[in-house]
Design an enzyme around this catalytic site. Structure first.
Site, PDB file in Angstrom:
ATOM      1  N   ASP A 163     -81.715-107.159 113.512  1.00 18.98           N
ATOM      2  CA  ASP A 163     -81.545-107.000 114.959  1.00 18.98           C
ATOM      3  C   ASP A 163     -82.423-105.820 115.377  1.00 18.98           C
ATOM      4  O   ASP A 163     -82.159-104.680 115.005  1.00 18.98           O
ATOM      5  CB  ASP A 163     -80.065-106.723 115.261  1.00 18.98           C
ATOM      6  CG  ASP A 163     -79.794-106.377 116.729  1.00 18.98           C
ATOM      7  OD1 ASP A 163     -80.745-106.313 117.534  1.00 18.98           O
ATOM      8  OD2 ASP A 163     -78.606-106.169 117.065  1.00 18.98           O
ATOM      9  N   LYS A 220     -83.747-104.107 126.354  1.00 16.23           N
ATOM     10  CA  LYS A 220     -83.869-102.712 125.944  1.00 16.23           C
ATOM     11  C   LYS A 220     -85.327-102.251 126.104  1.00 16.23           C
ATOM     12  O   LYS A 220     -85.619-101.390 126.895  1.00 16.23           O
ATOM     13  CB  LYS A 220     -83.397-102.531 124.496  1.00 16.23           C
ATOM     14  CG  LYS A 220     -82.002-103.062 124.210  1.00 16.23           C
ATOM     15  CD  LYS A 220     -80.904-102.219 124.847  1.00 16.23           C
ATOM     16  CE  LYS A 220     -79.566-102.911 124.944  1.00 16.23           C
ATOM     17  NZ  LYS A 220     -78.900-103.194 123.703  1.00 16.23           N
ATOM     18  N   TRP A 267     -73.262-102.194 116.700  1.00 19.55           N
ATOM     19  CA  TRP A 267     -73.844-103.536 116.792  1.00 19.55           C
ATOM     20  C   TRP A 267     -73.835-104.261 115.458  1.00 19.55           C
ATOM     21  O   TRP A 267     -73.631-105.474 115.407  1.00 19.55           O
ATOM     22  CB  TRP A 267     -75.249-103.489 117.394  1.00 19.55           C
ATOM     23  CG  TRP A 267     -75.243-102.954 118.798  1.00 19.55           C
ATOM     24  CD1 TRP A 267     -75.858-101.822 119.245  1.00 19.55           C
ATOM     25  CD2 TRP A 267     -74.559-103.510 119.937  1.00 19.55           C
ATOM     26  NE1 TRP A 267     -75.606-101.643 120.585  1.00 19.55           N
ATOM     27  CE2 TRP A 267     -74.817-102.654 121.029  1.00 19.55           C
ATOM     28  CE3 TRP A 267     -73.753-104.634 120.133  1.00 19.55           C
ATOM     29  CZ2 TRP A 267     -74.297-102.896 122.314  1.00 19.55           C
ATOM     30  CZ3 TRP A 267     -73.233-104.874 121.412  1.00 19.55           C
ATOM     31  CH2 TRP A 267     -73.509-104.009 122.469  1.00 19.55           C
TER      32      TRP A 267
HETATM   33  C1  LIG Z   1     -77.687-103.898 123.321  1.00 17.71           C
HETATM   34  C2  LIG Z   1     -77.671-104.333 121.920  1.00 17.71           C
HETATM   35  C3  LIG Z   1     -77.005-105.493 121.509  1.00 17.71           C
HETATM   36  C4  LIG Z   1     -76.214-106.366 122.468  1.00 17.71           C
HETATM   37  O1  LIG Z   1     -77.057-106.995 123.328  1.00 17.71           O
HETATM   38  P1  LIG Z   1     -76.543-108.106 124.383  1.00 17.71           P
HETATM   39  O2  LIG Z   1     -77.843-108.757 124.739  1.00 17.71           O
HETATM   40  O3  LIG Z   1     -75.904-107.372 125.494  1.00 17.71           O
HETATM   41  O4  LIG Z   1     -75.620-109.014 123.688  1.00 17.71           O
HETATM   42  C5  LIG Z   1     -77.095-105.848 120.191  1.00 17.71           C
HETATM   43  N1  LIG Z   1     -77.782-105.120 119.310  1.00 17.71           N
HETATM   44  C6  LIG Z   1     -78.416-103.993 119.661  1.00 17.71           C
HETATM   45  C7  LIG Z   1     -79.166-103.219 118.627  1.00 17.71           C
HETATM   46  C8  LIG Z   1     -78.380-103.568 120.977  1.00 17.71           C
HETATM   47  O5  LIG Z   1     -79.011-102.432 121.323  1.00 17.71           O
END
Ligand SMILES: *Cc1c(COP(=O)(O)O)cnc(C)c1O
Length: 360
Positions: free
Chosen positions: A171, A195, A101
């Site tokens: 993030d 998540k 990511w």
């Molecule tokens: C799942 C995830 C993403 C991507 O998320 P989307 O909403 O599908 O774009 C980005 N960063 C992390 C840490 C993730 O776990």
């Protein structure tokens, strides 16, 4: 059918009582005669839902008054572009690469300016968090970017990088609301809610007010300019209404459970049960340096791809689902988000012990 123990990395398990409440309100939300799915986002009843969700979120995360909370769309992946669009005044930023990511965010930033790799753990398949005490951060960098919990590889920063005074952008998709955090240490904290917070469809961004300006990169779409969304209180266009409503219920659930300190304790208990077992097992091995282990996502392997596949299948048959590792890593991964009960992890460990005996 019985409900399963869902170890999915996302979309993921939600608190059962939240789902039940939503089911009760499905046809008639609080006497409105409508489902939340059907109502106008401009109605008073929805306005109350989004305002209450924001207030509860602020209370749970202890968001300081000089930060805005935005409910956005496009997923975390769209936000990878929004960060440079809104923050790259000098067209230069530093990225720490700790997995898929952060690599994707890094690649996206390169579309808009100079993205510099400050540190990386790619040399050992992202199984650790690099030393971030003295990074090659230069004065002209607009921000430093991290992915705080690496969903795929199962690592987490236990200490934030020394950004040498630069804005930290993080993030937190897969550790959002899993433990308390000091928001004042960040310029921007954001995560996709699917998540650890709610159903798919919404990103929550917590952004320091002074970083929300009209001074964005030329060509930035109106909707991706944080100022647009901040000025409109996340209602510039139709927001993901139903997702926001469910997230609001999860915030109330978190408050009832004792807030983020209690959540941290709950998550530490589960992780200890799981990692203690991995450390004692002769068949199952964790793939991450112990000190950098995530409380949320625990990848593990047997070292034998056929045995991994057999385990995943038998586990699913026994009601432990979504244990397959990410396609880029293989093996297994148990995601143990807030809503996973301790009992779920205990039972999974018992199942693994049994599997190990039967297949020794
Ligand atoms: C799942 C995830 C993403 C991507 O998320 P989307 O909403 O599908 O774009 C980005 N960063 C992390 C840490 C993730 O776990």
């Amino acid at each position: 059918m019985e409900r399963v123990y869902n170890f999915s990395a996302g979309p993921a398990v939600l608190p059962e009582e939240v789902l039940k409440e939503a089911a009760d309100e499905m046809l008639n939300y609080k006497g409105s005669g409508q489902s939340v799915m059907e109502m106008s986002h401009r109605s008073k009843v929805f306005d109350d839902i989004i305002k209450e969700a924001e207030a509860d979120f602020r209370e749970v995360l202890k968001v300081p008054d000089n930060y805005k909370v935005l409910f956005l769309q496009g997923g975390a992946s769209q936000f990878f572009a929004e960060v440079p669009m809104n923050l790259m005044k000098n067209k230069k930023a530093g990225y720490i690469l700790t997995g898929q990511w952060s690599k994707k965010a890094f690649a996206e930033a390169k579309i808009y300016g100079e993205a510099v790799e400050l540190a990386s753990s790619a040399d050992k398949t992202f199984s650790y968090i690099p030393d971030c005490s003295d990074l090659p951060i230069t004065d002209d960098m607009d921000y430093v970017y991290i992915c705080e919990n690496n969903t795929i590889y199962g690592t987490k920063y236990k200490e934030l990088p020394n950004t040498k005074g630069k804005i930290l952008v993080s993030d937190v998709s897969s550790c959002f609301l899993s433990e308390p955090m000091d928001v004042t240490k960040y310029g921007v904290v954001y995560g996709g809610v699917q998540k650890n917070v709610g159903p798919a469809g919404c990103v929550i961004a917590v952004i320091r007010e002074d970083l929300i300006t009209d001074d964005v990169l030329p060509g930035t779409p109106t909707l991706l300019k944080w100022k647009t969304q901040a000025d409109a209180l996340s209602l510039y266009n139709t927001p993901p209404c139903y997702t926001i409503y469910i997230c609001g219920k999860v915030f109330k659930w978190l408050k009832k459970m004792g807030g983020l300190s209690a959540m941290k304790e709950h998550n530490e208990k589960k992780a200890k049960i799981f990692y203690d077992f991995l450390d004692s097992s002769k068949m199952f091995k964790g793939t991450v340096v112990a000190k950098d282990r995530s409380l949320m996502n625990a990848p593990f392997v047997t070292g034998n791809a056929d045995l991994d596949a057999k385990f995943i299948k038998e586990a699913a048959d026994a009601g432990f689902v979504n244990l397959k590792g990410h396609k880029t890593v293989g093996g297994m991964r148990a995601s143990m988000y807030n809503a996973m009960p301790i009992e779920g992890v205990k039972k999974l460990v018992e199942f693994m012990e049994k599997f190990e005996k039967e297949n020794a």
